[in-house]
Design an enzyme around this catalytic site. Structure first.
Site, PDB file in Angstrom:
ATOM      1  N   HIS A  74       0.741  -1.091   0.354  1.00 15.66           N
ATOM      2  CA  HIS A  74      -0.069   0.017  -0.075  1.00 15.66           C
ATOM      3  C   HIS A  74       0.871   1.412   0.203  1.00 15.66           C
ATOM      4  O   HIS A  74       0.365   2.614   0.043  1.00 15.66           O
ATOM      5  CB  HIS A  74      -0.975   0.010   0.798  1.00 15.66           C
ATOM      6  CG  HIS A  74      -1.754  -1.045   1.189  1.00 15.66           C
ATOM      7  ND1 HIS A  74      -3.594  -0.229   1.605  1.00 15.66           N
ATOM      8  CD2 HIS A  74      -1.899  -1.988   0.422  1.00 15.66           C
ATOM      9  CE1 HIS A  74      -4.180  -1.686   1.428  1.00 15.66           C
ATOM     10  NE2 HIS A  74      -3.412  -2.473   0.390  1.00 15.66           N
ATOM     11  N   ASP A  75       2.050   0.875  -0.010  1.00 18.27           N
ATOM     12  CA  ASP A  75       3.273   2.435   0.016  1.00 18.27           C
ATOM     13  C   ASP A  75       3.273   2.432  -1.186  1.00 18.27           C
ATOM     14  O   ASP A  75       3.079   3.552  -1.972  1.00 18.27           O
ATOM     15  CB  ASP A  75       4.330   2.350   1.403  1.00 18.27           C
ATOM     16  CG  ASP A  75       5.464   3.167   0.967  1.00 18.27           C
ATOM     17  OD1 ASP A  75       4.269   4.285   1.046  1.00 18.27           O
ATOM     18  OD2 ASP A  75       6.292   3.285   1.177  1.00 18.27           O
ATOM     19  N   VAL A  78       1.517   4.400  -3.786  1.00 20.49           N
ATOM     20  CA  VAL A  78       0.440   5.624  -3.663  1.00 20.49           C
ATOM     21  C   VAL A  78       2.052   5.981  -3.881  1.00 20.49           C
ATOM     22  O   VAL A  78       2.447   6.526  -2.411  1.00 20.49           O
ATOM     23  CB  VAL A  78       0.054   5.504  -2.831  1.00 20.49           C
ATOM     24  CG1 VAL A  78      -0.785   7.213  -2.300  1.00 20.49           C
ATOM     25  CG2 VAL A  78      -1.654   4.847  -3.005  1.00 20.49           C
ATOM     26  N   GLY A  80       4.596   5.940  -5.546  1.00 21.59           N
ATOM     27  CA  GLY A  80       5.620   5.182  -5.258  1.00 21.59           C
ATOM     28  C   GLY A  80       6.384   4.616  -3.563  1.00 21.59           C
ATOM     29  O   GLY A  80       5.383   5.202  -2.809  1.00 21.59           O
ATOM     30  N   ASP A  82       7.370   5.413  -0.659  1.00 21.65           N
ATOM     31  CA  ASP A  82       7.619   6.862   0.017  1.00 21.65           C
ATOM     32  C   ASP A  82       7.815   7.061   1.082  1.00 21.65           C
ATOM     33  O   ASP A  82       7.909   8.068   1.434  1.00 21.65           O
ATOM     34  CB  ASP A  82       7.630   7.628  -1.197  1.00 21.65           C
ATOM     35  CG  ASP A  82       6.924   7.629  -0.803  1.00 21.65           C
ATOM     36  OD1 ASP A  82       5.705   6.979  -0.500  1.00 21.65           O
ATOM     37  OD2 ASP A  82       5.970   9.112  -0.909  1.00 21.65           O
ATOM     38  N   SER A  84       4.415   7.547   2.444  1.00 16.52           N
ATOM     39  CA  SER A  84       3.467   8.489   2.513  1.00 16.52           C
ATOM     40  C   SER A  84       2.642   7.473   3.270  1.00 16.52           C
ATOM     41  O   SER A  84       2.028   8.552   4.106  1.00 16.52           O
ATOM     42  CB  SER A  84       3.003   8.752   1.190  1.00 16.52           C
ATOM     43  OG  SER A  84       2.695   7.730   0.411  1.00 16.52           O
ATOM     44  N   ASN A 102      -7.258   1.738   3.303  1.00 12.32           N
ATOM     45  CA  ASN A 102      -6.049   1.394   4.612  1.00 12.32           C
ATOM     46  C   ASN A 102      -7.287   1.622   5.966  1.00 12.32           C
ATOM     47  O   ASN A 102      -7.033   1.211   6.811  1.00 12.32           O
ATOM     48  CB  ASN A 102      -4.945   2.343   4.469  1.00 12.32           C
ATOM     49  CG  ASN A 102      -4.986   2.729   3.474  1.00 12.32           C
ATOM     50  OD1 ASN A 102      -3.878   1.541   3.038  1.00 12.32           O
ATOM     51  ND2 ASN A 102      -4.073   3.425   3.082  1.00 12.32           N
ATOM     52  N   PRO A 171      -5.613  -1.712  -5.355  1.00 13.05           N
ATOM     53  CA  PRO A 171      -6.447  -2.208  -6.335  1.00 13.05           C
ATOM     54  C   PRO A 171      -7.802  -2.760  -4.958  1.00 13.05           C
ATOM     55  O   PRO A 171      -7.407  -2.846  -4.081  1.00 13.05           O
ATOM     56  CB  PRO A 171      -5.993  -3.553  -6.175  1.00 13.05           C
ATOM     57  CG  PRO A 171      -4.640  -3.463  -6.388  1.00 13.05           C
ATOM     58  CD  PRO A 171      -4.475  -2.413  -5.489  1.00 13.05           C
ATOM     59  N   HIS A 201      -1.335 -13.127  -0.495  1.00 12.85           N
ATOM     60  CA  HIS A 201      -2.818 -13.605   0.191  1.00 12.85           C
ATOM     61  C   HIS A 201      -2.289 -15.275   0.774  1.00 12.85           C
ATOM     62  O   HIS A 201      -3.228 -15.856   1.425  1.00 12.85           O
ATOM     63  CB  HIS A 201      -3.514 -14.128  -0.822  1.00 12.85           C
ATOM     64  CG  HIS A 201      -4.301 -12.421  -0.672  1.00 12.85           C
ATOM     65  ND1 HIS A 201      -5.143 -11.602  -1.733  1.00 12.85           N
ATOM     66  CD2 HIS A 201      -3.692 -11.065  -0.005  1.00 12.85           C
ATOM     67  CE1 HIS A 201      -5.194  -9.791  -1.619  1.00 12.85           C
ATOM     68  NE2 HIS A 201      -4.454  -9.557  -0.844  1.00 12.85           N
ATOM     69  N   ASP A 262       3.567 -19.614   2.090  1.00 10.52           N
ATOM     70  CA  ASP A 262       4.460 -21.132   1.569  1.00 10.52           C
ATOM     71  C   ASP A 262       3.028 -21.136  -0.141  1.00 10.52           C
ATOM     72  O   ASP A 262       2.373 -20.133  -0.633  1.00 10.52           O
ATOM     73  CB  ASP A 262       3.801 -22.254   1.727  1.00 10.52           C
ATOM     74  CG  ASP A 262       2.851 -22.301   2.674  1.00 10.52           C
ATOM     75  OD1 ASP A 262       1.240 -21.506   2.080  1.00 10.52           O
ATOM     76  OD2 ASP A 262       2.129 -22.691   3.480  1.00 10.52           O
TER      77      ASP A 262
HETATM   78  C1  HEM Z   1      -3.784  -7.606  -6.803  1.00 10.24           C
HETATM   79  C2  HEM Z   1      -5.216  -7.261  -5.952  1.00 10.24           C
HETATM   80  C3  HEM Z   1      -4.800  -6.941  -4.340  1.00 10.24           C
HETATM   81  C4  HEM Z   1      -6.346  -6.926  -3.977  1.00 10.24           C
HETATM   82  C5  HEM Z   1      -7.636  -6.658  -4.796  1.00 10.24           C
HETATM   83  C6  HEM Z   1      -5.897  -6.985  -2.647  1.00 10.24           C
HETATM   84  C7  HEM Z   1      -7.303  -7.078  -1.152  1.00 10.24           C
HETATM   85  C8  HEM Z   1      -7.094  -7.767  -0.445  1.00 10.24           C
HETATM   86  C9  HEM Z   1      -7.868  -6.738   0.874  1.00 10.24           C
HETATM   87  C10 HEM Z   1      -9.594  -6.748   0.676  1.00 10.24           C
HETATM   88  C11 HEM Z   1      -7.282  -7.548   2.580  1.00 10.24           C
HETATM   89  C12 HEM Z   1      -8.310  -8.333   3.549  1.00 10.24           C
HETATM   90  C13 HEM Z   1      -8.443  -6.168   3.566  1.00 10.24           C
HETATM   91  C14 HEM Z   1      -8.768  -6.226   5.648  1.00 10.24           C
HETATM   92  O1  HEM Z   1      -9.915  -7.096   5.080  1.00 10.24           O
HETATM   93  O2  HEM Z   1      -9.119  -5.220   6.287  1.00 10.24           O
HETATM   94  C15 HEM Z   1      -6.322  -8.099   1.572  1.00 10.24           C
HETATM   95  C16 HEM Z   1      -5.148  -8.421   2.824  1.00 10.24           C
HETATM   96  C17 HEM Z   1      -3.870  -8.835   2.673  1.00 10.24           C
HETATM   97  N1  HEM Z   1      -2.903  -8.204   1.183  1.00 10.24           N
HETATM   98 FE1  HEM Z   1      -4.255  -7.731  -0.365  1.00 10.24          FE
HETATM   99  N2  HEM Z   1      -4.593  -7.463  -2.157  1.00 10.24           N
HETATM  100  C18 HEM Z   1      -4.407  -7.351  -3.212  1.00 10.24           C
HETATM  101  C19 HEM Z   1      -2.759  -7.667  -3.154  1.00 10.24           C
HETATM  102  C20 HEM Z   1      -1.539  -7.603  -2.588  1.00 10.24           C
HETATM  103  C21 HEM Z   1      -0.513  -7.519  -2.265  1.00 10.24           C
HETATM  104  C22 HEM Z   1       0.650  -7.746  -4.206  1.00 10.24           C
HETATM  105  C23 HEM Z   1       0.474  -7.978  -1.452  1.00 10.24           C
HETATM  106  C24 HEM Z   1       1.952  -8.170  -1.190  1.00 10.24           C
HETATM  107  C25 HEM Z   1       2.983  -8.671  -1.579  1.00 10.24           C
HETATM  108  C26 HEM Z   1      -1.021  -8.108  -0.198  1.00 10.24           C
HETATM  109  C27 HEM Z   1      -1.455  -8.934   0.835  1.00 10.24           C
HETATM  110  C28 HEM Z   1      -2.058  -8.619   1.551  1.00 10.24           C
HETATM  111  C29 HEM Z   1      -1.692  -9.265   2.729  1.00 10.24           C
HETATM  112  C30 HEM Z   1      -0.627  -9.407   4.113  1.00 10.24           C
HETATM  113  C31 HEM Z   1      -3.062  -9.423   3.398  1.00 10.24           C
HETATM  114  C32 HEM Z   1      -3.743  -9.622   4.906  1.00 10.24           C
HETATM  115  C33 HEM Z   1      -3.237  -8.553   6.193  1.00 10.24           C
HETATM  116  C34 HEM Z   1      -3.366  -8.700   7.300  1.00 10.24           C
HETATM  117  O3  HEM Z   1      -4.035 -10.036   8.118  1.00 10.24           O
HETATM  118  O4  HEM Z   1      -2.864  -7.759   7.993  1.00 10.24           O
HETATM  119  N3  HEM Z   1      -2.041  -7.816  -1.352  1.00 10.24           N
HETATM  120  N4  HEM Z   1      -5.939  -8.013   0.482  1.00 10.24           N
END
Ligand code: HEM
Ligand SMILES: *[C@@H]1O[C@H](CO)[C@@H](O)[C@H](O)[C@H]1NC(C)=O
Ligand SMILES: *[C@@H]1O[C@H](CO)[C@@H](O)[C@H](O)[C@H]1NC(C)=O
Ligand SMILES: *[C@@H]1O[C@H](CO)[C@@H](O)[C@H](O)[C@H]1NC(C)=O
Ligand SMILES: *[C@@H]1O[C@H](CO)[C@@H](O)[C@H](O)[C@H]1NC(C)=O
Length: 335
Positions: A74-75, A78, A80, A82, A84, A102, A171, A201, A262
């Site tokens: 998320h950094d 937005v 880059g 940085d 922010s 966020n 996204p 995920h 994994d």
């Molecule tokens: C491809 C588009 C992506 C979408 C639509 C997306 C969406 C989401 C959503 C909706 C959540 C749950 C947030 C919540 O309920 O508070 C989440 C959690 C998470 N996302 Fe994504 N995400 C994406 C890409 C990524 C990327 C690129 C990463 C890191 C490389 C990532 C890592 C994570 C992690 C690790 C969690 C769990 C965070 C936690 O338990 O605190 N996501 N994401």
């Protein structure tokens, strides 16, 4: 003992001293791009301090590995990478913390604050908050059982937050794969990075409101998403009943190996047990589905590609040279 994950430490010998001389001579040039050795002389304990900070945080809260990884994402999307995302609201600037993706969702700010405080003791005015996030997310993934990669360093911290950018560029789980891919390509990433980085995920949790529509009223159809496995559907309907007060209840993104980084995330998608619609949609397109199947079978290929895509992501819009600043406190711009 698994493999180890550390960056090379400097040792003082004549060759290094000569390198240091040239490093200082050429620094205006050298500072214009990221480098693995950026803090070797100015903060030799950097990687140890960050590792220790992440380990302490995980010992208290295993979910923090996921939260730090997401914080980096998320950094970087937005303005880059940085830092922010770390800026608090001020009277003249709305921060990114209040943006829809966020708010009540992104975590890990206290962990970065604690690491920054240790670093200000060991090497004051030296290490950017943006580099701390990048190193901390690398360590978080590694300590959760995932791959290790080397992080190029030397990012500087931004002077402003961009709340609109956070709302527009990060996204959403309700978007189409095509739209999500467009948001990645706008940042210089590609469709492979979408599939690989979605593997983040493998760890962490999502609140019910981010996928509940799939359980009861998929796309306004009045029925559940047909792509969702039936027994997972029943269990999620119990976790997230169709009432507003379940909106913030948490469900694991990977119910099989929730805290372990994994490739089971990809196996889940193959068997129709992806949690977010945006996750399961990766199986709805021939090109991305083929990649998902490959990563479900080859965990080491996934690990290698994940490190490479993380380095790509962590280079987005990096500020170097005289741009930006090294914040003293990650939450506020220096005055
Ligand atoms: C491809 C588009 C992506 C979408 C639509 C997306 C969406 C989401 C959503 C909706 C959540 C749950 C947030 C919540 O309920 O508070 C989440 C959690 C998470 N996302 Fe994504 N995400 C994406 C890409 C990524 C990327 C690129 C990463 C890191 C490389 C990532 C890592 C994570 C992690 C690790 C969690 C769990 C965070 C936690 O338990 O605190 N996501 N994401
Ligand atoms: C680095 O850490 C080690 C061990 O904690 C300590 O002995 C050493 O003084 C530190 N070096 C610097 C330059 O801070
Ligand atoms: C430990 O984790 C909890 C959340 O799980 C958090 O509220 C608390 O501040 C953490 N404590 C420390 C010392 O980090
Ligand atoms: C995709 O983006 C377009 C243009 O921004 C928007 O109109 C459309 O609603 C989006 N579709 C989905 C499913 O996200
Ligand atoms: C995707 O696969 C399906 C079924 O295997 C096939 O009918 C379709 O033509 C393929 N689409 C593309 C764009 O390759």
């Amino acid at each position: 003992m698994g493999h180890r994950c550390h960056d090379e430490k400097p040792s003082f010998n004549l060759r290094k001293l000569i390198q240091l001389f040239f490093f200082l001579m050429l620094s205006p040039l050298a500072l214009c791009q990221l480098s693995y050795k950026f803090y070797d002389y100015t903060c030799p304990n950097l990687t140890r301090i960050v590792r220790y900070g992440v380990m302490s945080a995980l010992a208290n809260d295993s979910r923090m590995a996921a939260s730090l990884l997401r914080l980096h994402f998320h950094d970087c999307f937005v303005n880059g990478c940085d830092a922010s995302v770390l800026l608090d609201d001020t009277s003249s600037m709305e921060g990114e913390k209040g943006a829809a993706p966020n708010r009540n969702s992104v975590r890990g700010f206290e962990v970065i604050d604690a690491i920054k405080a240790s670093l200000e003791k060991a090497c004051p005015y030296t290490v950017s908050c943006a580099d701390i996030i990048s190193l901390a997310s690398r360590d978080a993934v590694y300590l959760a059982g995932g791959p290790c990669w080397s992080v190029p360093l030397g990012r500087r911290d931004g002077l402003t937050a961009n709340k609109d950018g956070a709302n527009d560029d990060i996204p959403s789980p309700f978007e189409s794969l095509q739209n999500i891919t467009a948001k990645f390509t706008a940042k210089g990433l590609d469709i492979k990075d979408v599939v690989v980085l979605s593997g983040g995920h493998s760890i962490g949790f999502a609140q019910c409101f981010t996928f509940k529509q799939r359980l009861f009223d998929f796309g306004g159809s009045g029925i559940a998403d047909p792509a969702l496995d039936t027994s997972l559907l029943q269990s999620l309907q119990k976790t997230c009943p169709d009432q507003d007060d379940s909106d913030t209840t948490l469900a694991p993104l990977d119910p099989v190996t929730t805290n372990k980084f994994d490739n089971v995330y990809y196996k889940n998608l193959v068997s129709g047990t992806g949690l977010l619609q945006s996750d399961q949609d990766l199986m709805g397109d021939n090109q991305t589905a083929a990649m998902v199947v490959t990563y479900s079978k080859y965990p080491l290929l996934f690990f290698r590609d994940f490190g490479a895509s993380m380095v790509k992501m962590s280079n987005i819009g990096a500020l170097t040279g005289k741009d930006g600043q090294i914040r003293r406190n990650c939450r506020v711009v220096n005055n």
